[in-house]
Design a protein around this motif. Sequence first.
Motif, PDB file in Angstrom:
ATOM      1  N   LEU A  61       0.853  -1.191   0.000  1.00 25.40           N
ATOM      2  CA  LEU A  61       0.000   0.000   0.000  1.00 25.40           C
ATOM      3  C   LEU A  61       0.888   1.239   0.000  1.00 25.40           C
ATOM      4  N   ALA A  62       0.641   2.146  -0.933  1.00 27.26           N
ATOM      5  CA  ALA A  62       1.518   3.308  -1.103  1.00 27.26           C
ATOM      6  C   ALA A  62       1.191   4.437  -0.142  1.00 27.26           C
ATOM      7  N   VAL A  63      -0.090   4.658   0.113  1.00 25.64           N
ATOM      8  CA  VAL A  63      -0.515   5.757   0.976  1.00 25.64           C
ATOM      9  C   VAL A  63      -1.983   5.552   1.325  1.00 25.64           C
ATOM     10  N   SER A  64      -2.401   6.089   2.456  1.00 25.69           N
ATOM     11  CA  SER A  64      -3.805   5.998   2.842  1.00 25.69           C
ATOM     12  C   SER A  64      -4.253   7.277   3.530  1.00 25.69           C
ATOM     13  N   ALA A  65      -5.445   7.703   3.191  1.00 27.77           N
ATOM     14  CA  ALA A  65      -6.080   8.758   3.970  1.00 27.77           C
ATOM     15  C   ALA A  65      -6.514   8.160   5.304  1.00 27.77           C
ATOM     16  N   VAL A  66      -6.719   8.995   6.299  1.00 31.44           N
ATOM     17  CA  VAL A  66      -7.315   8.527   7.546  1.00 31.44           C
ATOM     18  C   VAL A  66      -8.827   8.523   7.370  1.00 31.44           C
ATOM     19  N   GLY A  67      -9.462   7.423   7.794  1.00 33.01           N
ATOM     20  CA  GLY A  67     -10.907   7.367   7.834  1.00 33.01           C
ATOM     21  C   GLY A  67     -11.373   7.535   9.267  1.00 33.01           C
ATOM     22  N   SER A  88       8.069   4.676  12.311  1.00 32.54           N
ATOM     23  CA  SER A  88       8.360   3.524  13.174  1.00 32.54           C
ATOM     24  C   SER A  88       7.123   2.746  13.573  1.00 32.54           C
ATOM     25  N   GLY A  89       5.945   3.135  13.078  1.00 34.60           N
ATOM     26  CA  GLY A  89       4.714   2.465  13.468  1.00 34.60           C
ATOM     27  C   GLY A  89       4.477   1.165  12.724  1.00 34.60           C
ATOM     28  N   GLU A  90       3.355   0.539  13.005  1.00 32.90           N
ATOM     29  CA  GLU A  90       3.029  -0.739  12.377  1.00 32.90           C
ATOM     30  C   GLU A  90       2.688  -0.585  10.902  1.00 32.90           C
ATOM     31  N   ALA A  91       2.255   0.594  10.498  1.00 36.64           N
ATOM     32  CA  ALA A  91       1.955   0.842   9.090  1.00 36.64           C
ATOM     33  C   ALA A  91       3.225   1.271   8.368  1.00 36.64           C
ATOM     34  N   ASP A  92       3.581   0.547   7.324  1.00 34.96           N
ATOM     35  CA  ASP A  92       4.755   0.912   6.522  1.00 34.96           C
ATOM     36  C   ASP A  92       4.436   2.021   5.530  1.00 34.96           C
ATOM     37  N   PHE A  93       3.182   2.361   5.409  1.00 34.79           N
ATOM     38  CA  PHE A  93       2.725   3.384   4.469  1.00 34.79           C
ATOM     39  C   PHE A  93       2.327   4.648   5.242  1.00 34.79           C
ATOM     40  N   PRO A  94       2.393   5.806   4.608  1.00 34.46           N
ATOM     41  CA  PRO A  94       2.002   7.036   5.294  1.00 34.46           C
ATOM     42  C   PRO A  94       0.489   7.204   5.365  1.00 34.46           C
ATOM     43  N   TYR A  95       0.024   7.742   6.466  1.00 32.61           N
ATOM     44  CA  TYR A  95      -1.368   8.157   6.620  1.00 32.61           C
ATOM     45  C   TYR A  95      -1.431   9.664   6.441  1.00 32.61           C
ATOM     46  N   ILE A  96      -2.450  10.161   5.731  1.00 32.28           N
ATOM     47  CA  ILE A  96      -2.563  11.588   5.466  1.00 32.28           C
ATOM     48  C   ILE A  96      -3.977  12.088   5.768  1.00 32.28           C
ATOM     49  N   GLY A  97      -4.055  13.351   6.191  1.00 31.91           N
ATOM     50  CA  GLY A  97      -5.345  13.968   6.488  1.00 31.91           C
ATOM     51  C   GLY A  97      -5.208  15.480   6.525  1.00 31.91           C
ATOM     52  N   ALA A  98      -5.519  16.141   5.427  1.00 31.71           N
ATOM     53  CA  ALA A  98      -5.293  17.587   5.302  1.00 31.71           C
ATOM     54  C   ALA A  98      -6.215  18.425   6.171  1.00 31.71           C
ATOM     55  N   ASN A  99      -7.344  17.857   6.597  1.00 34.24           N
ATOM     56  CA  ASN A  99      -8.284  18.655   7.381  1.00 34.24           C
ATOM     57  C   ASN A  99      -8.268  18.312   8.870  1.00 34.24           C
ATOM     58  N   VAL A 100      -7.229  17.604   9.311  1.00 37.37           N
ATOM     59  CA  VAL A 100      -7.098  17.252  10.729  1.00 37.37           C
ATOM     60  C   VAL A 100      -6.064  18.188  11.361  1.00 37.37           C
ATOM     61  N   PHE A 101      -6.530  19.067  12.229  1.00 34.60           N
ATOM     62  CA  PHE A 101      -5.666  20.081  12.838  1.00 34.60           C
ATOM     63  C   PHE A 101      -5.671  19.949  14.361  1.00 34.60           C
ATOM     64  N   ALA A 103      -6.458  21.592  17.605  1.00 32.74           N
ATOM     65  CA  ALA A 103      -7.506  22.575  17.879  1.00 32.74           C
ATOM     66  C   ALA A 103      -6.941  23.955  18.192  1.00 32.74           C
ATOM     67  N   GLY A 104      -7.530  24.945  17.557  1.00 33.77           N
ATOM     68  CA  GLY A 104      -7.149  26.329  17.816  1.00 33.77           C
ATOM     69  C   GLY A 104      -5.882  26.781  17.139  1.00 33.77           C
ATOM     70  N   THR A 105      -5.319  25.934  16.277  1.00 34.86           N
ATOM     71  CA  THR A 105      -4.081  26.285  15.583  1.00 34.86           C
ATOM     72  C   THR A 105      -4.228  25.950  14.094  1.00 34.86           C
ATOM     73  N   ASP A 106      -3.221  26.321  13.323  1.00 29.77           N
ATOM     74  CA  ASP A 106      -3.166  25.929  11.914  1.00 29.77           C
ATOM     75  C   ASP A 106      -2.144  24.816  11.713  1.00 29.77           C
ATOM     76  N   GLU A 107      -1.847  24.080  12.792  1.00 28.86           N
ATOM     77  CA  GLU A 107      -0.882  22.994  12.727  1.00 28.86           C
ATOM     78  C   GLU A 107      -1.595  21.678  12.412  1.00 28.86           C
ATOM     79  N   HIS A 108      -1.142  21.018  11.360  1.00 27.71           N
ATOM     80  CA  HIS A 108      -1.713  19.724  11.001  1.00 27.71           C
ATOM     81  C   HIS A 108      -1.344  18.683  12.054  1.00 27.71           C
ATOM     82  N   ALA A 109      -2.333  17.907  12.478  1.00 26.20           N
ATOM     83  CA  ALA A 109      -2.075  16.837  13.444  1.00 26.20           C
ATOM     84  C   ALA A 109      -1.556  15.588  12.744  1.00 26.20           C
ATOM     85  N   ILE A 110      -1.818  15.472  11.458  1.00 28.26           N
ATOM     86  CA  ILE A 110      -1.385  14.351  10.625  1.00 28.26           C
ATOM     87  C   ILE A 110      -0.842  14.955   9.326  1.00 28.26           C
ATOM     88  N   ALA A 111       0.133  14.312   8.726  1.00 27.35           N
ATOM     89  CA  ALA A 111       0.662  14.810   7.451  1.00 27.35           C
ATOM     90  C   ALA A 111      -0.497  15.050   6.486  1.00 27.35           C
TER      91      ALA A 111
END
Length: 202
Positions: A61-67, A88-101, A103-111
């Motif tokens: 699996l190349a990449v996955s969005a977070v559900g 270093s996690g169990e997933a060898d693929f990256p998880y991504i979520g552009a709308n997960v921040f 709270a109260g900041t513009d910092e992404h919680a997930i790539a």
Amino acid sequence: MRETSAPAAGAAYLADYVNDIRGINPNTLFISGGDNIGASTFESAVQNDTPTLDALNAMGLAVSAVGNHEFDKGFADLRDRVIGQNGSGEADFPYIGANVFRAGTDEHAIAPSHVTTVAGVRVGFVGAVTEQMPTLVSPSGIQGLEFRDTVESVNAEAAILQDGDETNGEADVVSLSSMRAPPPPRSPTRATTRSSARSPPG
């Protein structure tokens, strides 16, 4: 006469299918819109979905969005065990979520996105998860997170990937990876229109 549904295909069937497609086109990318873990079979769930992650890793699996189901055990479990620090996690693929921040900041919680090169073409993937998260998972598990408008967040990240600035990750083609829940019912007297979240190539 009672109708019965066909049994669901398992990981081995999916792996064979993916390999068949790769045999036709070796430049195939296997991606996921999310919900890989959480709403799983008992055999996987009882082992914290390690079998599912192992299977997806083996399939390449190349990449996955977070559900929404990626958050079933809480964000801390997703961040620390599944994704891990520096891969270093169990997933060898990256998880991504552009709308997960955070709270109260513009910092992404997930790539927010991931870029990979296939046959010389830089392909960017932007992930998103439903904005209805607070109603779908335990609020305590996502405390400190904010799930913003998917369209706005995805389009903003797609624009970054195509702004000509190589320092922030450029892509020749940008694709959306998302598994969104159905929108809540709206009043019949209130019509709304939402633009596409997919960025055009180039």
